[in-house]
Design an enzyme around this catalytic site. Structure first.
Site, PDB file in Angstrom:
ATOM      1  N   LYS A 168      10.724  -0.401   8.518  1.00  0.00           N
ATOM      2  CA  LYS A 168      11.298  -1.271   9.551  1.00  0.00           C
ATOM      3  C   LYS A 168      12.624  -1.883   9.088  1.00  0.00           C
ATOM      4  O   LYS A 168      13.553  -2.006   9.862  1.00  0.00           O
ATOM      5  CB  LYS A 168      10.280  -2.369   9.878  1.00  0.00           C
ATOM      6  CG  LYS A 168      10.478  -2.989  11.242  1.00  0.00           C
ATOM      7  CD  LYS A 168       9.227  -3.587  11.832  1.00  0.00           C
ATOM      8  CE  LYS A 168       8.857  -4.889  11.189  1.00  0.00           C
ATOM      9  NZ  LYS A 168       7.689  -5.518  11.771  1.00  0.00           N
ATOM     10  N   GLY A 227      -5.175  -4.997  -2.800  1.00  0.00           N
ATOM     11  CA  GLY A 227      -4.196  -4.699  -3.851  1.00  0.00           C
ATOM     12  C   GLY A 227      -3.653  -3.291  -3.699  1.00  0.00           C
ATOM     13  O   GLY A 227      -4.249  -2.431  -3.046  1.00  0.00           O
ATOM     14  N   GLU A 260     -10.641   5.261   5.277  1.00  0.00           N
ATOM     15  CA  GLU A 260     -11.456   4.642   4.222  1.00  0.00           C
ATOM     16  C   GLU A 260     -10.806   3.362   3.681  1.00  0.00           C
ATOM     17  O   GLU A 260     -11.495   2.416   3.303  1.00  0.00           O
ATOM     18  CB  GLU A 260     -11.670   5.657   3.093  1.00  0.00           C
ATOM     19  CG  GLU A 260     -12.692   5.258   2.074  1.00  0.00           C
ATOM     20  CD  GLU A 260     -14.089   5.041   2.640  1.00  0.00           C
ATOM     21  OE1 GLU A 260     -14.741   6.008   3.009  1.00  0.00           O
ATOM     22  OE2 GLU A 260     -14.530   3.874   2.712  1.00  0.00           O
ATOM     23  N   ASP A 270      -9.511 -10.758   9.613  1.00  0.00           N
ATOM     24  CA  ASP A 270      -9.473  -9.500   8.860  1.00  0.00           C
ATOM     25  C   ASP A 270     -10.897  -9.016   8.564  1.00  0.00           C
ATOM     26  O   ASP A 270     -11.211  -7.835   8.721  1.00  0.00           O
ATOM     27  CB  ASP A 270      -8.695  -9.708   7.547  1.00  0.00           C
ATOM     28  CG  ASP A 270      -8.615  -8.433   6.728  1.00  0.00           C
ATOM     29  OD1 ASP A 270      -7.868  -7.527   7.132  1.00  0.00           O
ATOM     30  OD2 ASP A 270      -9.317  -8.335   5.709  1.00  0.00           O
ATOM     31  N   LYS A 324     -12.743  -5.516   9.906  1.00  0.00           N
ATOM     32  CA  LYS A 324     -13.381  -4.525   9.025  1.00  0.00           C
ATOM     33  C   LYS A 324     -14.844  -4.335   9.412  1.00  0.00           C
ATOM     34  O   LYS A 324     -15.380  -3.216   9.369  1.00  0.00           O
ATOM     35  CB  LYS A 324     -13.275  -4.984   7.570  1.00  0.00           C
ATOM     36  CG  LYS A 324     -11.854  -4.910   7.037  1.00  0.00           C
ATOM     37  CD  LYS A 324     -11.733  -5.641   5.719  1.00  0.00           C
ATOM     38  CE  LYS A 324     -10.343  -5.480   5.113  1.00  0.00           C
ATOM     39  NZ  LYS A 324     -10.083  -6.443   4.055  1.00  0.00           N
ATOM     40  N   VAL A 339       0.835  -1.208   0.000  1.00  0.00           N
ATOM     41  CA  VAL A 339       0.000   0.000   0.000  1.00  0.00           C
ATOM     42  C   VAL A 339       0.872   1.262   0.000  1.00  0.00           C
ATOM     43  O   VAL A 339       0.622   2.211  -0.751  1.00  0.00           O
ATOM     44  CB  VAL A 339      -0.958   0.012   1.211  1.00  0.00           C
ATOM     45  CG1 VAL A 339      -1.879   1.226   1.149  1.00  0.00           C
ATOM     46  CG2 VAL A 339      -1.779  -1.264   1.265  1.00  0.00           C
TER      47      VAL A 339
HETATM   48  N1  HSE Z   1      -5.873  -8.954   3.189  1.00  0.00           N
HETATM   49  C1  HSE Z   1      -6.878  -8.001   2.883  1.00  0.00           C
HETATM   50  C2  HSE Z   1      -7.912  -8.627   1.975  1.00  0.00           C
HETATM   51  C3  HSE Z   1      -6.264  -6.795   2.242  1.00  0.00           C
HETATM   52  O1  HSE Z   1      -7.587  -9.665   1.370  1.00  0.00           O
HETATM   53  O2  HSE Z   1      -9.022  -8.131   1.870  1.00  0.00           O
HETATM   54  C4  HSE Z   1      -7.205  -5.636   2.069  1.00  0.00           C
HETATM   55  O3  HSE Z   1      -7.662  -5.163   3.315  1.00  0.00           O
END
Ligand code: HSE
Length: 418
Positions: free
Chosen positions: A41, A297, A123, A195, A199, A17
């Site tokens: 890092k 992506g 966002e 993940d 979200k 990103v």
């Molecule tokens: N690993 C996350 C996904 C990246 O595959 O949605 C985007 O947040």
């Protein structure tokens, strides 16, 4: 922030990103935003940017008075929280894409924004290129927001597409998702649903004013889905997707979770393939709306960060209207779910936990049933994700408490039991 002022950015992270943002900013001079320093890092890595840009000392950014915006796109949630809180306390606006950090520190982040009055925009932290946070925040009243159903993780959607449509095996599909830069550095976060629930925690906040720790939201990922489940889905003209959903119940509380679900092939979410994400919103008067776009992506995620940076020009802040200016909704822990469960042996299935079972297929090696359970049967124990058991929600899964008696009676009548 003065809208004519140059935005001087301190960027944390130069991975998929961060580097995407660096390239995208070079192509958008009209934004009047430039990256002054980048904190990384691992200094040894080859990078496509001048060496002088990089530092490993976070204070070079956080205490540089000429930097007025901190953009943070690292995947270490603890470090990200330290960066974000120090930046806000030092008077800098923040743009972040760290979904895990935001989900796990939501109360502190809300507090910091109130104390400092500074913008904190994120966002890119949910559905990457789809502007879903700002839409939920600005456009919908929580009274009118009946339900949201979404694919919020690109990697798992990519893997399911590759497995079931291109007949790739799970490991090869995951490897491809990693090579394309979609997966988290620890892909377990994608595969097992962490993940997606992070979200969802963020989106529930902007949609309904709910402030909840992700640990308190029922979730799993795609790790237990079997090829035989896909065969059953195909027979019934259904797809299998990892779906995050929230629905207002009749008592005003919100049923919310992230689980695999059967999706009819004519449903807009079935149309969402590969790393794309999709969000279906049902709201009063508008009926159904569908948002669609790349959910992972480099450039798609950078595009959301870029939009947040642009919004800082006019001092945009989230108002958290549903939380501070309306009555926030609460999560419900009292509703029922219609589920499909496939399994290797009956001994793994606590039949007594079901309200009723509508179908069972015990003849093949891999068996399955379709039945109705109370939410607590899934939150209080994990039988449904152990011993290779696979649970997938029915297409219309949520059953309101107020409807259960009537539905149970009808189901038993149909089965000829009463
Ligand atoms: N690993 C996350 C996904 C990246 O595959 O949605 C985007 O947040």
């Amino acid at each position: 922030m003065d809208t004519h002022k140059q935005l001087t950015i301190g960027l944390f992270g130069f991975g998929v990103v961060g580097e995407g943002l660096y390239k995208v900013l070079q192509q958008t001079p009209s934004l009047k935003a430039n990256i002054k320093r980048v904190c990384i890092k691992h200094p040894g890595k080859e990078r496509n940017a001048p060496d002088a840009l990089f530092t490993t000392d976070k204070d070079d950014l956080l205490f540089d008075e000429s930097i007025n915006v901190i953009v943070e796109v690292i995947d270490d949630a603890d470090a990200a929280f330290t960066i974000v809180s120090t930046a806000l306390r030092n008077g800098k606006a923040v743009v972040s894409a760290s979904k895990k950090m935001i989900a796990e520190h939501l109360p502190e982040i809300l507090q910091l924004q109130q104390e400092t009055g500074l913008p904190f925009l994120c966002e890119a932290a949910a559905c990457a290129s789809i502007p879903v946070i700002r839409n939920l925040e600005e456009y919908y009243d929580n009274d009118l927001l009946h339900s949201i159903k979404a694919i919020v993780n690109g990697s798992t959607n990519f893997i399911l597409t590759k497995m079931f449509e291109d007949k790739l095996d799970f490991q090869s599909a995951l490897l491809l998702a990693q090579q394309l830069g979609f997966a988290e550095s620890n892909p377990k976060l994608d595969i097992e649903g962490y993940d997606a629930v992070n979200k969802w925690t963020i989106l529930l906040n902007h949609a309904y004013g709910i402030v909840e720790h992700p640990n308190n939201i029922l979730f799993t990922g795609i790790q237990n889905i079997q090829l035989t489940d896909a065969v059953v889905a195909k027979e019934k003209n259904l797809d299998i997707k990892l779906i995050a959903q929230a629905k207002k119940l009749k008592n005003g509380k919100v049923a919310a979770f992230v689980l695999p679900q059967f999706v009819p092939i004519q449903d807009p979410l079935s149309f969402v393939k590969n790393e794309y994400n999709g969000v279906v919103i049902e709201s009063g008067f508008a009926d159904k709306q569908f948002f669609y776009g790349k959910g992972a992506g480099s450039f798609p995620t950078a595009s959301a960060v870029l939009s947040d940076i642009g919004a800082l020009r006019y001092n945009y802040c989230y108002e958290y209207k549903k939380l501070y200016h309306q009555t926030p909704n609460e999560l419900s822990n009292d509703f029922y779910l219609k589920v499909y469960v496939s399994f290797d042996d009956w001994k793994y299935i606590p039949r007594e936990k079901f309200e009723w079972i509508e179908e069972w297929h015990a003849e093949a090696e891999r068996k399955y049933l379709i039945g109705v359970v109370h939410l607590r049967q899934l939150t209080e124990s994990s039988w449904w994700k152990e011993n290779s058991t696979s649970l997938i929600l029915a297409a219309e899964a949520i059953i309101d408490n107020l409807d259960i008696v009537h539905l149970k009676k009808r189901s038993l009548e149909l089965a000829g039991v009463v």
